[in-house]
Motif scaffolding. Structure first.
Motif, mmCIF file in Angstrom:
data_model
loop_
_atom_site.group_PDB
_atom_site.id
_atom_site.type_symbol
_atom_site.label_atom_id
_atom_site.label_comp_id
_atom_site.label_asym_id
_atom_site.label_seq_id
_atom_site.Cartn_x
_atom_site.Cartn_y
_atom_site.Cartn_z
ATOM 1 N N HIS A 51 0.831 -1.193 0.000
ATOM 2 C CA HIS A 51 0.000 0.000 0.000
ATOM 3 C C HIS A 51 0.865 1.243 0.000
ATOM 4 O O HIS A 51 2.006 1.219 0.445
ATOM 5 C CB HIS A 51 -0.909 -0.017 1.234
ATOM 6 C CG HIS A 51 -1.857 -1.171 1.235
ATOM 7 N ND1 HIS A 51 -3.217 -1.022 1.023
ATOM 8 C CD2 HIS A 51 -1.647 -2.506 1.388
ATOM 9 C CE1 HIS A 51 -3.786 -2.219 1.049
ATOM 10 N NE2 HIS A 51 -2.850 -3.135 1.274
ATOM 11 N N VAL A 71 0.827 5.449 1.052
ATOM 12 C CA VAL A 71 0.175 6.439 1.913
ATOM 13 C C VAL A 71 0.889 7.773 1.741
ATOM 14 O O VAL A 71 2.116 7.835 1.756
ATOM 15 C CB VAL A 71 0.218 5.995 3.392
ATOM 16 C CG1 VAL A 71 -0.372 7.069 4.300
ATOM 17 C CG2 VAL A 71 -0.527 4.672 3.580
ATOM 18 N N ARG A 90 0.468 -5.214 4.011
ATOM 19 C CA ARG A 90 -0.722 -5.714 4.700
ATOM 20 C C ARG A 90 -0.915 -7.175 4.326
ATOM 21 O O ARG A 90 -0.889 -7.525 3.158
ATOM 22 C CB ARG A 90 -1.942 -4.880 4.295
ATOM 23 C CG ARG A 90 -3.237 -5.303 4.922
ATOM 24 C CD ARG A 90 -4.425 -4.527 4.366
ATOM 25 N NE ARG A 90 -5.655 -5.207 4.709
ATOM 26 C CZ ARG A 90 -6.176 -6.200 4.007
ATOM 27 N NH1 ARG A 90 -5.604 -6.614 2.901
ATOM 28 N NH2 ARG A 90 -7.292 -6.778 4.397
ATOM 29 N N HIS A 123 -8.863 -9.378 7.073
ATOM 30 C CA HIS A 123 -8.922 -7.964 7.451
ATOM 31 C C HIS A 123 -7.778 -7.640 8.408
ATOM 32 O O HIS A 123 -7.907 -7.774 9.621
ATOM 33 C CB HIS A 123 -10.258 -7.657 8.117
ATOM 34 C CG HIS A 123 -11.453 -7.923 7.248
ATOM 35 N ND1 HIS A 123 -11.744 -7.141 6.147
ATOM 36 C CD2 HIS A 123 -12.403 -8.872 7.316
ATOM 37 C CE1 HIS A 123 -12.841 -7.614 5.573
ATOM 38 N NE2 HIS A 123 -13.261 -8.661 6.256
ATOM 39 N N TYR A 124 -6.658 -7.204 7.877
ATOM 40 C CA TYR A 124 -5.487 -6.918 8.689
ATOM 41 C C TYR A 124 -5.002 -5.491 8.464
ATOM 42 O O TYR A 124 -5.268 -4.884 7.422
ATOM 43 C CB TYR A 124 -4.373 -7.926 8.386
ATOM 44 C CG TYR A 124 -4.672 -9.289 8.955
ATOM 45 C CD1 TYR A 124 -5.325 -10.254 8.188
ATOM 46 C CD2 TYR A 124 -4.332 -9.603 10.270
ATOM 47 C CE1 TYR A 124 -5.626 -11.488 8.720
ATOM 48 C CE2 TYR A 124 -4.631 -10.831 10.806
ATOM 49 C CZ TYR A 124 -5.277 -11.763 10.030
ATOM 50 O OH TYR A 124 -5.582 -12.996 10.556
ATOM 51 N N PRO A 125 -4.268 -4.952 9.440
ATOM 52 C CA PRO A 125 -3.777 -3.575 9.308
ATOM 53 C C PRO A 125 -2.439 -3.534 8.568
ATOM 54 O O PRO A 125 -1.959 -4.565 8.096
ATOM 55 C CB PRO A 125 -3.591 -3.157 10.772
ATOM 56 C CG PRO A 125 -3.139 -4.426 11.428
ATOM 57 C CD PRO A 125 -3.905 -5.529 10.738
ATOM 58 N N PHE A 126 -1.836 -2.378 8.529
ATOM 59 C CA PHE A 126 -0.520 -2.200 7.933
ATOM 60 C C PHE A 126 0.512 -2.422 9.045
ATOM 61 O O PHE A 126 0.661 -1.590 9.937
ATOM 62 C CB PHE A 126 -0.370 -0.790 7.361
ATOM 63 C CG PHE A 126 -1.377 -0.427 6.311
ATOM 64 C CD1 PHE A 126 -1.491 0.879 5.866
ATOM 65 C CD2 PHE A 126 -2.218 -1.381 5.764
ATOM 66 C CE1 PHE A 126 -2.411 1.227 4.895
ATOM 67 C CE2 PHE A 126 -3.160 -1.046 4.790
ATOM 68 C CZ PHE A 126 -3.248 0.271 4.356
ATOM 69 N N ASP A 127 1.212 -3.531 9.007
ATOM 70 C CA ASP A 127 2.058 -3.865 10.153
ATOM 71 C C ASP A 127 3.517 -3.424 10.007
ATOM 72 O O ASP A 127 4.208 -3.283 11.010
ATOM 73 C CB ASP A 127 1.968 -5.353 10.491
ATOM 74 C CG ASP A 127 2.470 -6.256 9.389
ATOM 75 O OD1 ASP A 127 2.676 -7.459 9.657
ATOM 76 O OD2 ASP A 127 2.657 -5.774 8.245
ATOM 77 N N TRP A 160 6.034 -0.554 7.800
ATOM 78 C CA TRP A 160 6.058 0.600 6.927
ATOM 79 C C TRP A 160 7.491 0.893 6.472
ATOM 80 O O TRP A 160 8.447 0.636 7.211
ATOM 81 C CB TRP A 160 5.551 1.838 7.675
ATOM 82 C CG TRP A 160 4.116 1.787 8.090
ATOM 83 C CD1 TRP A 160 3.530 0.887 8.942
ATOM 84 C CD2 TRP A 160 3.079 2.696 7.705
ATOM 85 N NE1 TRP A 160 2.197 1.182 9.107
ATOM 86 C CE2 TRP A 160 1.892 2.286 8.360
ATOM 87 C CE3 TRP A 160 3.040 3.818 6.879
ATOM 88 C CZ2 TRP A 160 0.684 2.960 8.193
ATOM 89 C CZ3 TRP A 160 1.840 4.493 6.723
ATOM 90 C CH2 TRP A 160 0.683 4.068 7.374
ATOM 91 N N GLY A 161 7.604 1.473 5.281
ATOM 92 C CA GLY A 161 8.894 2.012 4.875
ATOM 93 C C GLY A 161 9.187 3.283 5.658
ATOM 94 O O GLY A 161 8.323 3.809 6.372
#
Lengths: 107, 120
Positions: B35, B37, B99, B104-108, B110-111
């Motif tokens: 994803h 953002v 993700r 149904h999971y969150p963003f665990d 991140w860059g």
């Protein structure tokens, strides 16, 4: 699209206090709600998902609750390192909307 | 360990194109969707869309249809965000985040973010 409304937008609290942050979804998202902490200049870090499940390594002073459309994040015994911005986000489906954020300042 | 490492800061002029990379390591790439953002200066987080790492199919949020393109390079386990015809309002930090694809999971993870500045 599901809208996420977070409050308060900012707050100031002292070390040792308990701090609540709330998040409201515009429609039922069951328990598919996550909380992230973001410090200045850093990427967000997952704190809580499925409304109340702590992510790995997150201190137990953080706790999440709620279901449906009303959710909250509580920080017990606030520590100096807890300052920063907090965001809620639903993970029920696309688009994965975030709340507007809460800026937590330490007094 | 699990890492998403993004490319460095970019300074571009309006009308130019930028391509931001996000290299994954430490996990099975195709088990997680990728994803993107956006975070404008002093603002909150805005979900831009995602790319299916198995099929390469991108999905864009409404505000990011047209000038934005997600892609993959599976040989190097890298995801890309390309923004065409840059505008001043594209100035922001862009994050990639993974993700888990199955439920149904969150963003665990991140860059670290890529800062894009668009200025003439």
């Amino acid at each position: 699209d599901i809208q996420m409304t977070q409050s308060p937008a900012s707050l100031s609290a002292s070390v040792g206090e308990t701090v609540p942050i709330t998040c409201r979804a515009s429609e039922n998202i069951y328990s598919y709600l996550a909380w992230y902490q973001q410090k200045q200049g850093k990427s967000p870090q997952l704190l809580v998902y499925n409304a109340k499940t702590l992510a790995e390594g997150v201190p137990s002073r953080f706790s999440g609750s709620g279901s449906g459309t009303q959710f909250s994040l509580k920080i017990n015994s606030l520590q100096p390192e807890d300052f920063g911005n907090y965001y809620c986000q639903h993970h029920y489906g696309t688009p994965y909307t975030f709340g507007g954020g809460t800026k937590l300042e330490i007094k | 360990q699990i890492q998403l490492v993004q490319s460095g800061p970019e300074l571009k002029k309006p009308g130019e194109t930028v391509k931001i990379s996000c290299k994954a390591s430490g996990y099975t790439f195709t088990d997680y969707s990728m994803h993107w953002v956006k975070q404008a200066p002093g603002k909150g987080l805005k979900w831009m869309g995602w790319i299916n790492t198995e099929t390469g199919e991108p999905t864009y949020a409404d505000d990011f249809k047209g000038r934005f393109a997600f892609s993959l390079e599976t040989s190097t386990i890298t995801a890309y965000l390309r923004i065409n015809n840059l505008k001043n309002e594209d100035t922001a930090t862009y994050f990639c985040a993974r993700r888990w694809s199955y439920g149904h999971y969150p963003f665990d993870y991140w860059g670290q973010g890529t800062i894009l500045t668009v200025s003439s």
